[in-house]
Design a protein around this motif. Structure first.
Motif, PDB file in Angstrom:
ATOM      1  N   ARG A 107       0.802  -1.154   0.032  1.00 36.40           N
ATOM      2  CA  ARG A 107      -0.137   0.102  -0.046  1.00 36.40           C
ATOM      3  C   ARG A 107       0.996   1.245   0.040  1.00 36.40           C
ATOM      4  O   ARG A 107       2.018   1.234   0.601  1.00 36.40           O
ATOM      5  CB  ARG A 107      -0.881   0.173   1.213  1.00 36.40           C
ATOM      6  N   ASP A 108       0.334   2.423  -0.579  1.00 35.65           N
ATOM      7  CA  ASP A 108       1.133   3.631  -0.712  1.00 35.65           C
ATOM      8  C   ASP A 108       1.738   4.192   0.475  1.00 35.65           C
ATOM      9  O   ASP A 108       2.815   4.953   0.389  1.00 35.65           O
ATOM     10  CB  ASP A 108      -0.010   4.776  -1.325  1.00 35.65           C
ATOM     11  N   LYS A 109       1.232   4.073   1.646  1.00 37.71           N
ATOM     12  CA  LYS A 109       1.744   4.722   2.769  1.00 37.71           C
ATOM     13  C   LYS A 109       2.711   3.777   3.553  1.00 37.71           C
ATOM     14  O   LYS A 109       3.208   4.263   4.467  1.00 37.71           O
ATOM     15  CB  LYS A 109       0.682   4.980   3.677  1.00 37.71           C
TER      16      LYS A 109
ATOM     17  N   ILE B 291      12.498   2.142  -2.541  1.00 40.46           N
ATOM     18  CA  ILE B 291      11.413   2.268  -3.514  1.00 40.46           C
ATOM     19  C   ILE B 291      11.988   2.202  -5.000  1.00 40.46           C
ATOM     20  O   ILE B 291      12.901   2.686  -5.148  1.00 40.46           O
ATOM     21  CB  ILE B 291      10.763   4.030  -3.333  1.00 40.46           C
TER      22      ILE B 291
ATOM     23  N   TYR C  61       4.488  -3.823 -13.253  1.00 39.03           N
ATOM     24  CA  TYR C  61       3.206  -3.616 -12.234  1.00 39.03           C
ATOM     25  C   TYR C  61       2.099  -4.519 -12.339  1.00 39.03           C
ATOM     26  O   TYR C  61       1.567  -4.786 -11.267  1.00 39.03           O
ATOM     27  CB  TYR C  61       2.969  -2.257 -12.508  1.00 39.03           C
TER      28      TYR C  61
ATOM     29  N   ALA D  53      -7.141  -1.037  -7.700  1.00 35.55           N
ATOM     30  CA  ALA D  53      -5.968  -0.686  -8.479  1.00 35.55           C
ATOM     31  C   ALA D  53      -5.682  -1.181  -9.903  1.00 35.55           C
ATOM     32  O   ALA D  53      -5.153  -0.329 -10.791  1.00 35.55           O
ATOM     33  CB  ALA D  53      -4.730  -1.036  -7.645  1.00 35.55           C
TER      34      ALA D  53
ATOM     35  N   VAL E 186       4.722   2.746 -12.357  1.00 35.92           N
ATOM     36  CA  VAL E 186       4.056   2.676 -10.934  1.00 35.92           C
ATOM     37  C   VAL E 186       5.291   2.403  -9.884  1.00 35.92           C
ATOM     38  O   VAL E 186       6.405   2.066 -10.303  1.00 35.92           O
ATOM     39  CB  VAL E 186       2.867   2.221 -10.747  1.00 35.92           C
TER      40      VAL E 186
END
Length: 147
Positions: A9-11, A25, A33, A69, A138
């Motif tokens: 997840r993004d966070k 990252i 992706y 997503a 991404v």
């Protein structure tokens, strides 16, 4: 040292860094992706199937997040997806009747999936996707956690 190489997840990178761990990252191309999204979809499905009654709803939420997503990657809005889902439901119905159809050549003596007392992981077998996608890059996170 624990090493993760998976879509998160993004966070999650910020959460890990705030706990004084390291997060690297990586930016993926579209092919990698969508492959990672498909792997994540299967991972979340497996977690749902293996979850206890109390955890199933949160596992479904994770599964739906991955579906959203995938839709976004394909350029399909959640509203458009819901319209497609509703159209299909109107034409073919939903799954509220708890019905299973068993048929096939020489089914006698073979039995029906509905006769099984539970689902096994990997049933039905997953399909391998060979499709390619061509949208923008991404992010995937590769975490190296040291304690």
């Amino acid at each position: 040292m624990i090493i993760y190489n998976k879509l998160v997840r993004d966070k999650i990178p910020q959460i890990i860094e705030s706990s004084e761990k390291q997060a690297e990252i990586r930016v993926l191309d579209d092919t990698k992706y969508i492959k990672m999204l498909n792997i994540k979809l299967q991972e979340e499905l497996d977690e749902f199937l293996e979850a206890g009654e109390d955890e199933q709803i949160t596992e479904l939420a994770d599964l739906v997040e991955v579906v959203y997503a995938i839709l976004a990657h394909k350029g399909i809005s959640n509203e458009e997806f819901e319209r497609i889902r509703q159209e299909k439901k109107e034409k073919r119905g939903g799954f509220s009747r708890e019905a299973v159809v068993c048929w096939g050549e020489r089914l006698t003596g073979v039995g029906c999936m509905a006769d099984n007392t539970g689902l096994k992981r990997g049933y039905p077998p997953s399909r391998n996707s060979t499709s390619s996608y061509t949208k923008g890059a991404v992010v995937i996170a590769l975490f190296v956690l040291s304690y």
